[in-house]
Write a protein that holds these residues in place. Structure first.
Motif, short mmCIF file in Angstrom:
data_model
loop_
_atom_site.label_atom_id
_atom_site.label_comp_id
_atom_site.label_asym_id
_atom_site.label_seq_id
_atom_site.Cartn_x
_atom_site.Cartn_y
_atom_site.Cartn_z
N PRO A 29 93.79 -25.09 -7.66
CA PRO A 29 92.65 -24.41 -8.27
C PRO A 29 91.42 -24.48 -7.36
CG PRO A 29 93.02 -26.51 -9.33
CD PRO A 29 94.15 -26.30 -8.37
N ALA A 30 90.63 -23.44 -7.42
CA ALA A 30 89.39 -23.40 -6.65
C ALA A 30 88.25 -23.95 -7.51
CB ALA A 30 89.09 -21.96 -6.24
N ILE A 31 87.18 -24.31 -6.86
CA ILE A 31 85.98 -24.79 -7.55
C ILE A 31 84.87 -23.78 -7.29
CG2 ILE A 31 84.27 -26.63 -7.71
CD1 ILE A 31 86.47 -28.56 -6.77
N HIS A 32 84.22 -23.32 -8.36
CA HIS A 32 83.18 -22.30 -8.27
C HIS A 32 81.89 -22.82 -8.87
CE1 HIS A 32 86.34 -19.36 -7.37
NE2 HIS A 32 87.02 -19.94 -8.35
N LEU A 33 80.77 -22.45 -8.27
CA LEU A 33 79.46 -22.78 -8.80
C LEU A 33 78.97 -21.59 -9.61
CD1 LEU A 33 77.13 -24.81 -8.87
CD2 LEU A 33 76.18 -23.64 -6.87
N MET A 34 78.68 -21.81 -10.87
CA MET A 34 78.24 -20.76 -11.80
C MET A 34 76.79 -21.04 -12.16
SD MET A 34 80.26 -19.95 -15.28
CE MET A 34 79.61 -18.88 -16.51
N VAL A 35 75.87 -20.26 -11.60
CA VAL A 35 74.43 -20.46 -11.85
C VAL A 35 74.03 -19.60 -13.03
CG1 VAL A 35 72.12 -20.29 -10.86
CG2 VAL A 35 74.07 -20.91 -9.40
N MET A 36 73.39 -20.23 -14.01
CA MET A 36 73.01 -19.52 -15.24
C MET A 36 71.54 -19.76 -15.58
SD MET A 36 76.34 -19.96 -17.65
CE MET A 36 75.88 -18.50 -18.58
N ILE A 37 70.95 -18.76 -16.22
CA ILE A 37 69.57 -18.87 -16.70
C ILE A 37 69.58 -18.93 -18.22
CG2 ILE A 37 68.61 -17.64 -14.71
CD1 ILE A 37 68.37 -15.15 -16.52
N GLU A 38 68.46 -19.34 -18.77
CA GLU A 38 68.31 -19.35 -20.22
C GLU A 38 68.06 -17.93 -20.70
OE1 GLU A 38 68.97 -21.71 -22.14
OE2 GLU A 38 68.90 -23.45 -20.83
N PRO A 39 68.45 -17.56 -21.88
CA PRO A 39 69.03 -18.39 -22.92
C PRO A 39 70.55 -18.53 -22.81
CG PRO A 39 68.72 -16.20 -23.80
CD PRO A 39 68.18 -16.19 -22.38
N TYR A 40 71.15 -17.87 -21.79
CA TYR A 40 72.62 -17.83 -21.70
C TYR A 40 73.23 -19.20 -21.47
CZ TYR A 40 71.09 -13.07 -21.20
OH TYR A 40 70.45 -11.88 -21.41
N LEU A 41 72.55 -20.05 -20.70
CA LEU A 41 73.07 -21.39 -20.45
C LEU A 41 73.18 -22.18 -21.76
CD1 LEU A 41 73.96 -23.66 -18.57
CD2 LEU A 41 71.55 -24.23 -18.26
N SER A 42 72.13 -22.20 -22.55
CA SER A 42 72.16 -22.95 -23.82
C SER A 42 73.18 -22.37 -24.78
CB SER A 42 70.77 -22.94 -24.47
OG SER A 42 69.87 -23.68 -23.69
N LEU A 43 73.32 -21.04 -24.79
CA LEU A 43 74.31 -20.41 -25.67
C LEU A 43 75.73 -20.80 -25.25
CD1 LEU A 43 72.71 -16.86 -26.02
CD2 LEU A 43 72.92 -18.60 -27.81
N LEU A 44 75.97 -20.88 -23.95
CA LEU A 44 77.28 -21.29 -23.45
C LEU A 44 77.55 -22.75 -23.81
CD1 LEU A 44 79.72 -20.40 -21.55
CD2 LEU A 44 78.53 -21.74 -19.83
#
Length: 108
Positions: A29-44
């Motif tokens: 498996p690969a490792i990926h960096l997923m950068v998120m902003i609010e409000p999507y980060l808190s919802l996730l």
């Protein structure tokens, strides 16, 4: 009594341990960096958001780079890695007409 929520949720970031390989073509498996902003980060992180979409006019990473079983490091924009997750399903679409986008909206 209400049944517990069975949806998978990201786990708090502690250590990065790759899950077992799921694709015989790739070495693991690969490792990926997923950068998120609010409000999507808190919802996730709360489990309210269970799918993420990335749109671009050109095909570039992460286009066709993420596979089921890959490890996702979830990072707050301008902040630290706050959680890890494993990709369970991945779809990639090439939008050629406005109707293509309508079909995606209908499906998801």
């Amino acid at each position: 009594m209400a049944e517990p929520d069975a949806r998978p949720r990201p786990t708090p970031a502690r250590s990065v341990l790759a899950p077992p390989a799921t694709d015989p073509v790739r070495p693991g498996p690969a490792i990926h960096l997923m950068v998120m902003i609010e409000p999507y980060l808190s919802l996730l992180l709360s489990g309210c958001k269970t799918i993420d979409s990335r749109f671009s006019k050109t095909r570039r990473a992460p286009w066709n780079q993420v596979s089921p079983g890959d490890c996702l490091l979830i990072k707050k924009a301008s902040g630290p890695i706050v959680a890890t997750a494993v990709a369970s399903q991945v779809w990639a679409y090439e939008l050629r007409t406005p109707h293509d986008l309508t079909q995606i909206r209908t499906r998801f």
